[in-house]
Write a protein that holds these residues in place. Sequence first.
Motif, PDB file in Angstrom:
ATOM      1  N   ILE A  67      16.249 -50.660 -38.144  1.00  0.00           N
ATOM      2  CA  ILE A  67      15.778 -51.666 -37.197  1.00  0.00           C
ATOM      3  C   ILE A  67      14.937 -52.653 -37.982  1.00  0.00           C
ATOM      4  CG2 ILE A  67      14.454 -52.137 -35.098  1.00  0.00           C
ATOM      5  CD1 ILE A  67      15.038 -49.292 -34.178  1.00  0.00           C
ATOM      6  N   GLU A  68      15.387 -53.892 -38.051  1.00  0.00           N
ATOM      7  CA  GLU A  68      14.745 -54.934 -38.854  1.00  0.00           C
ATOM      8  C   GLU A  68      14.520 -54.456 -40.289  1.00  0.00           C
ATOM      9  OE1 GLU A  68      12.611 -58.014 -36.098  1.00  0.00           O
ATOM     10  OE2 GLU A  68      11.480 -56.135 -36.045  1.00  0.00           O
ATOM     11  N   GLY A  69      15.545 -53.794 -40.813  1.00  0.00           N
ATOM     12  CA  GLY A  69      15.545 -53.419 -42.225  1.00  0.00           C
ATOM     13  C   GLY A  69      14.857 -52.117 -42.566  1.00  0.00           C
ATOM     14  N   GLU A  70      14.243 -51.450 -41.589  1.00  0.00           N
ATOM     15  CA  GLU A  70      13.540 -50.195 -41.832  1.00  0.00           C
ATOM     16  C   GLU A  70      14.218 -49.063 -41.070  1.00  0.00           C
ATOM     17  OE1 GLU A  70      11.100 -49.876 -43.951  1.00  0.00           O
ATOM     18  OE2 GLU A  70      10.860 -52.031 -44.360  1.00  0.00           O
ATOM     19  N   MET A  71      14.371 -47.908 -41.730  1.00  0.00           N
ATOM     20  CA  MET A  71      15.025 -46.780 -41.084  1.00  0.00           C
ATOM     21  C   MET A  71      14.081 -46.129 -40.072  1.00  0.00           C
ATOM     22  SD  MET A  71      18.016 -46.904 -42.303  1.00  0.00           S
ATOM     23  CE  MET A  71      18.680 -45.384 -41.572  1.00  0.00           C
ATOM     24  N   ARG A  72      14.590 -45.909 -38.856  1.00  0.00           N
ATOM     25  CA  ARG A  72      13.812 -45.288 -37.787  1.00  0.00           C
ATOM     26  C   ARG A  72      14.579 -44.080 -37.258  1.00  0.00           C
ATOM     27  NH1 ARG A  72       9.394 -48.855 -38.504  1.00  0.00           N
ATOM     28  NH2 ARG A  72      10.218 -50.970 -38.577  1.00  0.00           N
ATOM     29  N   THR A  73      13.855 -43.080 -36.846  1.00  0.00           N
ATOM     30  CA  THR A  73      14.448 -41.872 -36.283  1.00  0.00           C
ATOM     31  C   THR A  73      14.323 -41.909 -34.768  1.00  0.00           C
ATOM     32  OG1 THR A  73      13.892 -40.593 -38.263  1.00  0.00           O
ATOM     33  CG2 THR A  73      14.385 -39.354 -36.263  1.00  0.00           C
ATOM     34  N   VAL A  74      15.420 -41.624 -34.083  1.00  0.00           N
ATOM     35  CA  VAL A  74      15.434 -41.637 -32.616  1.00  0.00           C
ATOM     36  C   VAL A  74      14.679 -40.419 -32.100  1.00  0.00           C
ATOM     37  CG1 VAL A  74      16.880 -41.588 -30.560  1.00  0.00           C
ATOM     38  CG2 VAL A  74      17.619 -42.887 -32.581  1.00  0.00           C
ATOM     39  N   HIS A  75      13.675 -40.671 -31.259  1.00  0.00           N
ATOM     40  CA  HIS A  75      12.777 -39.622 -30.784  1.00  0.00           C
ATOM     41  C   HIS A  75      12.526 -39.841 -29.287  1.00  0.00           C
ATOM     42  CE1 HIS A  75       9.544 -36.640 -31.215  1.00  0.00           C
ATOM     43  NE2 HIS A  75       8.792 -37.430 -30.473  1.00  0.00           N
ATOM     44  N   ILE A  76      12.346 -38.786 -28.543  1.00  0.00           N
ATOM     45  CA  ILE A  76      12.008 -38.867 -27.124  1.00  0.00           C
ATOM     46  C   ILE A  76      10.514 -38.647 -26.949  1.00  0.00           C
ATOM     47  CG2 ILE A  76      12.255 -37.719 -24.881  1.00  0.00           C
ATOM     48  CD1 ILE A  76      15.152 -37.252 -25.501  1.00  0.00           C
ATOM     49  N   GLY A  77       9.887 -39.516 -26.158  1.00  0.00           N
ATOM     50  CA  GLY A  77       8.452 -39.388 -25.930  1.00  0.00           C
ATOM     51  C   GLY A  77       8.022 -40.185 -24.720  1.00  0.00           C
TER      52      GLY A  77
END
Length: 213
Positions: A67-77
């Motif tokens: 996302i916008e060049g940075e890796m993000r992990t999908v998390h529920i919160g």
Amino acid sequence: MLRRSTRAKRLTLRVPATGGDPVLTLPQSARLSLARAFLTDREPWLRRAVARVPDTQPVTLGATLPIEGEMRTVHIGPGPIRVDGDLLILPGPAARVGGQTLGFLKTLARTRAIEALDHHSGVLGRRFGRLTLRDTGSRWGSCTSEGNIMLSWRLVMAPPEVLDYVAAHEVAHLEHMDHSPAFWRVVKQLYPGHESPQHWLRTHGAELHRYQF
């Protein structure tokens, strides 16, 4: 996949960046024997092109995506959908995270695209018309003669300068509807150093299509 076209004047072979079957297009009257010979001649290229297409990755709970060049992990919160550090926080449930991620990306892409288009069109002194976001496999953006601009929402997964460059590129078409030297002078005026994000797209752009929602 074999496709005949009344508009085709020669045989063309294309490997979709998003995956799927390669497409051989041939003129309506061309013989199948010519198509077979064409494929045999281009078999080494075809195998290399197919091997370069990234494997698809479903966006599910625990998946990572840029996302916008940075890796993000999908998390529920708890709380609203948001980026928090290296996490993309979603309300869930797990079965809906793909659709929720897609909605978040499209909303963010529209916000970033409007910001970039407003800026570059302001510098140029030209107004663009309607913005449309699409998921296109063959082009990242386009501009009509009426000034309406289309951008791929997947650009928001790339580093921010990539979306900014594509926006500048399409705004430059408000001045020149071709890719003449005059057009590229406008691009350089709007986005000095455009070669770097342009190279990123050529090198890494196909990877953005591997994420399936």
